[in-house]
Structure formats: C-alpha cells, structure tokens
Scaffold this active site. Structure first.
Site, short mmCIF file in Angstrom:
data_model
loop_
_atom_site.label_atom_id
_atom_site.label_comp_id
_atom_site.label_asym_id
_atom_site.label_seq_id
_atom_site.Cartn_x
_atom_site.Cartn_y
_atom_site.Cartn_z
N GLU A 164 0.55 -1.21 0.06
CA GLU A 164 0.64 0.04 -0.06
C GLU A 164 0.67 1.35 0.01
O GLU A 164 1.13 1.65 0.86
CB GLU A 164 -1.01 0.12 1.31
CG GLU A 164 -1.66 -0.96 1.18
CD GLU A 164 -2.95 -0.77 0.53
OE1 GLU A 164 -3.62 0.01 -0.21
OE2 GLU A 164 -3.88 -2.20 0.00
N CYS A 182 -2.09 8.54 2.16
CA CYS A 182 -2.33 8.88 1.28
C CYS A 182 -3.53 9.36 0.35
O CYS A 182 -2.83 9.48 -0.73
CB CYS A 182 -1.55 7.02 0.38
SG CYS A 182 -3.38 6.30 1.62
P1 NAD Z 1 8.59 4.88 4.85
O1 NAD Z 1 7.99 4.09 3.63
O2 NAD Z 1 9.68 5.02 4.64
O3 NAD Z 1 8.11 3.46 6.18
C1 NAD Z 1 7.59 2.45 6.11
C2 NAD Z 1 7.80 1.69 7.37
O4 NAD Z 1 8.54 0.79 6.33
C3 NAD Z 1 8.05 1.38 8.78
O5 NAD Z 1 7.75 1.83 9.15
C4 NAD Z 1 9.60 2.01 7.85
O6 NAD Z 1 10.21 1.58 9.32
C5 NAD Z 1 9.34 1.04 7.09
N1 NAD Z 1 11.10 0.87 6.70
C6 NAD Z 1 11.55 1.44 6.28
N2 NAD Z 1 12.43 0.97 5.14
C7 NAD Z 1 12.35 -0.37 5.10
C8 NAD Z 1 13.36 -1.77 4.95
N3 NAD Z 1 14.18 -1.13 3.66
N4 NAD Z 1 12.28 -2.46 4.50
C9 NAD Z 1 11.22 -2.85 5.54
N5 NAD Z 1 10.80 -1.64 6.16
C10 NAD Z 1 11.32 -0.42 5.93
O7 NAD Z 1 7.29 5.84 4.88
P2 NAD Z 1 6.25 6.44 5.51
O8 NAD Z 1 7.33 7.91 5.66
O9 NAD Z 1 6.02 5.53 7.49
O10 NAD Z 1 5.14 6.67 5.12
C11 NAD Z 1 4.15 7.81 4.40
C12 NAD Z 1 4.29 7.13 2.51
O11 NAD Z 1 3.90 6.03 2.90
C13 NAD Z 1 3.63 7.70 2.02
O12 NAD Z 1 4.16 7.86 0.93
C14 NAD Z 1 2.15 7.61 2.04
O13 NAD Z 1 1.53 8.24 0.88
C15 NAD Z 1 2.27 6.58 2.38
N6 NAD Z 1 0.99 5.96 3.08
C16 NAD Z 1 0.46 4.87 2.38
C17 NAD Z 1 -0.63 4.19 2.35
C18 NAD Z 1 -1.90 3.05 1.54
O14 NAD Z 1 -3.23 2.77 2.16
N7 NAD Z 1 -1.51 3.89 0.63
C19 NAD Z 1 -1.16 4.60 3.64
C20 NAD Z 1 -0.73 5.88 4.51
C21 NAD Z 1 0.65 5.72 4.13
#
Ligand code: NAD
Length: 506
Positions: free
Chosen positions: A263, A298
């Site tokens: 997502e 998002c």
């Molecule tokens: P992010 O990708 O930085 O982090 C998300 C999660 O992934 C965190 O728990 C982080 O610690 C973890 N993570 C980071 N690197 C990783 C790796 N290499 N392997 C595994 N896990 C890892 O995102 P964010 O800044 O926390 O969230 C914002 C983004 O999320 C925005 O782009 C937003 O649009 C998106 N988002 C999407 C939805 C949806 O349902 N489509 C919902 C909410 C947020």
C-alpha cells in the site's frame, strides 16, 4: 512489571486500563525489554517521547519462532472463536480510547479530536473485519456425471508481518492485524520508528485476548524492517509506506518468495466541473480534505483541477478556507478568547518537514504564484504562534505548469496546486498522467456524466462528489506504482490466504 490493570470475570477481561509510560516489545505473550532503547519526538514541542525497545536480530528470531509455533494451533481455531477474540480486543481498545488518542497526538501530532476519531474508527473496523469470513466455495459439483465435487478453499499463509507507517499508525496496523488473525495467520507488527508507542501498546493489550505468539510487536531502528523482510520464517509481508521503500520490500521478499501486499503513495487528482451545485461550498470541502492531517494522507487530494469557468470563484473560496484553518499543538483546546482548537497539527517527522521545505523552495525558485499561505520557511511568527514544532501553514499554488515539482511529486504536506482546465479529454489525460494511481475524484452536479468520467480514472479508489471515503466491505488498494494487492473487505482477507482446490471423488 505489570503495565495493565484488568478486572476479570468469567467471560474474560472486562476493562483493561493501560499505562502509557513504559513500552515493551511483545514476544510470545511476554513484555520484553532490549539492551538499547530509543525514542521518537513529539512533533509539536520537539520533546522526547518515552523510550522504546531497539530490537536485535535475536529478538526477530525469537518472535518468528513463537509465531511459527502458535500458527500450528491458531490455524485450526474455529472462526467464531477468532471473531470473539477480535471483538473483545476491539472493546478493550475502545475502553482505552483516551490513552491511545493522547499517545497518538504526542507522537503523530494530529489534534486530539482527530486522533480520538482514528481510535474510534479503528474499534469499528476491527469488529467489521472480525465479522468477515472466507468460506469454502463449491466450484464444481459433478457428483452425478463424474463422481466428484471441487471446492475452492482459502488457507492461512502462516506468519504474517505488518510494516506500518507513521501517518495513521493505529488504524493501519489494526487492519493488518485483524485481517491476518481472522484468517488464521499469526502476526508480527513493526511500527514506524516515528510512532512506535501506540502500536506497542496495541499489541500489549492484545495479549489479553490472543494466545502467546499469535500477535507480537517488535520496535526498532532502520535495520529492523530489512531483517523481517529477509527472514525465511516469515511467509507474508503487508507493507504500507512510500513507493521507494515498497520497491525495496518487494525485492527483499522475492528472495524467499514471500507473499506481499504493498500500500504505497498517491498523487490524487480531483476534477471539478463547472456545474457543481455550489462552487464556494465545494471549494471549502476540498480545502478541508486537502489539509486534513496536515496533508499527510495517502489519499489526500494532491492536485485540484478546476474548470476555467469557475476557477477564480473556486480559488477565492478555497484559499479563504485554507487560510482560516486553525493549526497548532494538538493538545490545544478552544481557549477563553474563542480561538478554536487546531484543525491541523505539525508535520509528523523532521524528514517530512524538510521534504515539504524543499518543495516550497522549488515553488519560490521557479517563481510560481502562491495565493494562500506563503512559501517562506517556517517563519518566526508562525513558530511563535504554534510552538516550536514542525509547523507549516497551508500553501496554495496558483495554476502552476503540469511539470512543476509540486504537481508531479507527492507532497505529503500542506501544499496544494490548483490547476485550470477547459477540455474534458485533456483533463482526464492530465489526471492520469502519473505513475501513481491510489485515488481520484470527480465533482459535478451531473451524476451520470461524473460517473462516466470517474470510470476513466486510473486509480484504485475513485469517488464522485466525495474523496477519502472508505467502506469496510470495499477493497482498498492502488493501481500502477501505488501498490500491489488490496486491504479491507473480503479481498483484503484473501491477501492473507493461499487458495486451495480440494477435489472430493466418490
Ligand atoms: P516509509 O516507506 O518511509 O516507511 C514505512 C515503514 O517501512 C516504516 O515502518 C519504516 O520503518 C519501514 N521501512 C523503512 N525502510 C524499510 C526497509 N528497507 N524494509 C522494510 N521496512 C522498511 O513511509 P512513511 O514515511 O512511514 O509513510 C509515508 C508514505 O506512506 C507516503 O508515501 C504515503 O502515501 C504512504 N502511505 C500509503 C498508504 C496506503 O494505504 N496506500 C497509507 C498511508 C501511507
């Protein structure tokens, strides 16, 4: 050290009041500490939040082992029993609504009234997911002619891991947790390092209702996510976060052929037709939608295409609403002077704050027109009014070119472009001209025509005369680079299952 007080009756715990001062990993039903700890930051005050564990690879191994052992039993527990556990858990979450909402405001920054809304909605969603069941389906009944019946079955995958972002930590984690355990999987939650506290407490609370190893939580630093996605003992990863990280997660999971749900980010367009019932009202609704959660959703509207015939009137009302939205520390209430409680909190992380500042700098450098807020850095006056946190007031950019960074990139902050259109086919092309495809909406007084336009939008969620609405029976997912698979509803449950054909011959 006990962190919960429970009143127990024959029916099980009836009230569980959690203590929100100490935080633990939850492994195999136990509260576990780690040698190293860390803390997130309150984005309104920049004060430290409580210390949380920093998991090691050994902690990951322990949790995976416990989840594998628990799966052996949990997969065979009857659906009615899993449902009862989830419903009781939902009630306990509701009983702790104030504690969770307060914690969320401290670590996520959103105003208290709105974090209360997240927790209340989560309680409802947990119950709605608990009520869903994937039953066996008869796909062929050839007993008479060929002597066989064929069933389609959905069997749990095994150990599922939910990787959670910081923008709606409780709601998004609960959807993963509930979909995993109702289908018979065991579940390991990994919170964002920016918002670990509410997620750790959610899983601590879950121990009252689920056997050890069924629901676990590990908090940590940037090493933890890759340890989980690489681990051969994990069978499924449900990831919510950015496109860039989603690609890394998929690549890592491919090495052990894990099932993956992604997502990811969005750049939602709203197309406003000249025949909307009330231009000013529509503009005000869209402005509130754009800046809700400080734009960190998002499925926030991130590009607003407005027909040329109503552009000026729409812009005036949109800017008036955006500029009047109260912002500040989420704990501020309405004060004696009648100033209302904030609608917008700060940006949640310093990283996000810097990203938005980069986009604002680009707006300034490319000399785009700003009609609401200003594109200066967090000004001294703003800082004094709102505290010393990551505050940015709404910025509205007036009809920038389609190639501007603020149009092309997901801002995930309070900066929104208004774009003028006059040709329907062309505005559809512009709305679809992105690699992202999470949501999009059409606003018009002509429902039939708006529905036709909506069907041509390339996005997983498409709305007419509304945006950001979600329904418990509907799948939620992204097209194109916005994701893979879906969460929510029956489709969401299927993501946690293998499909099996069962042939029964006479
Ligand atoms: P992010 O990708 O930085 O982090 C998300 C999660 O992934 C965190 O728990 C982080 O610690 C973890 N993570 C980071 N690197 C990783 C790796 N290499 N392997 C595994 N896990 C890892 O995102 P964010 O800044 O926390 O969230 C914002 C983004 O999320 C925005 O782009 C937003 O649009 C998106 N988002 C999407 C939805 C949806 O349902 N489509 C919902 C909410 C947020």
């Amino acid at each position: 050290m006990p962190t919960a007080t429970a009143t127990t009756t024959e029916a099980g715990p009836t009230s569980v009041l959690l203590d929100f001062t100490t935080f633990f990993n939850i492994i195999d039903g136990q509260k576990m500490t780690t040698e190293a700890t860390r803390h997130s930051t309150n984005p309104s005050t920049l004060e430290a939040n409580p210390e949380v564990p920093v998991s090691t690879e050994a902690d990951v191994d322990c949790a995976v082992q416990a989840a594998r052992t628990a799966f052996g039993t949990w997969r065979n527990v009857h659906h009615a029993q899993r449902r009862a556990a989830l419903e009781a858990y939902a009630d306990a979450l509701g009983a702790n609504l104030e504690g969770f909402a307060t914690m969320l405001t401290r670590e996520q920054g959103r105003p208290l009234a709105l974090t209360r809304m997240e927790v209340a909605t989560t309680v409802e969603r947990l119950k709605q997911t608990a009520a869903l069941e994937l039953k066996d389906e008869v796909v062929a009944d050839d007993k008479a002619s060929r002597g066989q019946t064929v069933l389609k079955r959905f069997t749990p995958i095994g150990v599922a891991c939910g990787i959670v972002p910081w923008n709606f930590p409780v709601g998004l984690a609960a959807l993963k947790l509930s979909s995993a355990v109702i289908t018979g999987n065991t579940f390991i939650m990994k919170p964002s390092p920016f918002t670990p506290c509410a997620n750790l407490k959610m899983v601590e609370l879950a121990q009252q209702f689920f056997p050890p190893g069924v629901v676990q939580c590990l908090s940590g630093d940037d090493r933890l996510g890759p340890w989980l996605t690489e681990h051969p003992g994990i069978d499924k990863v449900s990831f919510t976060g950015s496109v860039a990280t989603g690609k890394r997660v998929m690549e890592s999971c491919s090495r052990t052929l894990k099932r993956v749900t992604l997502e990811l980010g969005g750049n939602d367009a709203a197309i406003v037709f000249p025949d909307v019932d009330d231009v000013a009202k529509t503009a005000a609704t869209l402005a509130q939608s754009c800046f809700f959660n400080t734009g960190q959703i998002c499925i926030s509207i991130k590009r607003v295409y407005v027909h040329a015939d109503i552009y000026d009137a729409f812009r005036a009302a949109f800017v008036a609403t955006a500029s009047a939205l109260p912002y500040g520390d989420g704990f501020n209430g309405a004060d004696a002077d009648g100033k209302t409680a904030p609608f917008m909190g700060p940006l949640t992380t310093e990283l996000q704050y810097r990203h938005v500042q980069t986009l604002l700098a680009d707006v300034r450098d490319t000399k785009l027109d700003v009609v609401g807020g200003d594109a200066t850095l967090n000004s001294a006056t703003d800082t004094a009014a709102a505290g010393k946190g990551f505050f940015v007031r709404p910025v509205v950019v007036d009809n920038p070119p389609d190639t501007a960074r603020v149009v092309v990139e997901e801002a995930f902050g309070p900066i929104v472009p208004l774009l003028k259109w006059s040709d329907e086919a062309d505005v559809l092309r512009r709305a679809n001209d992105t690699r992202l495809g999470l949501g999009a909406s059409v606003w018009s007084g002509d429902l039939r025509h708006a529905g036709e336009v909506a069907r041509q939008l390339e996005a997983g969620n498409v709305w007419v005369n509304t945006h950001m609405m979600s329904h418990p029976s509907a799948p939620f997912g992204g097209h194109k680079w916005s994701g893979l698979g879906a969460e929510g509803g029956i489709e969401g449950l299927k993501q946690y299952c293998n499909v099996q054909a069962l042939y029964l011959a006479n």
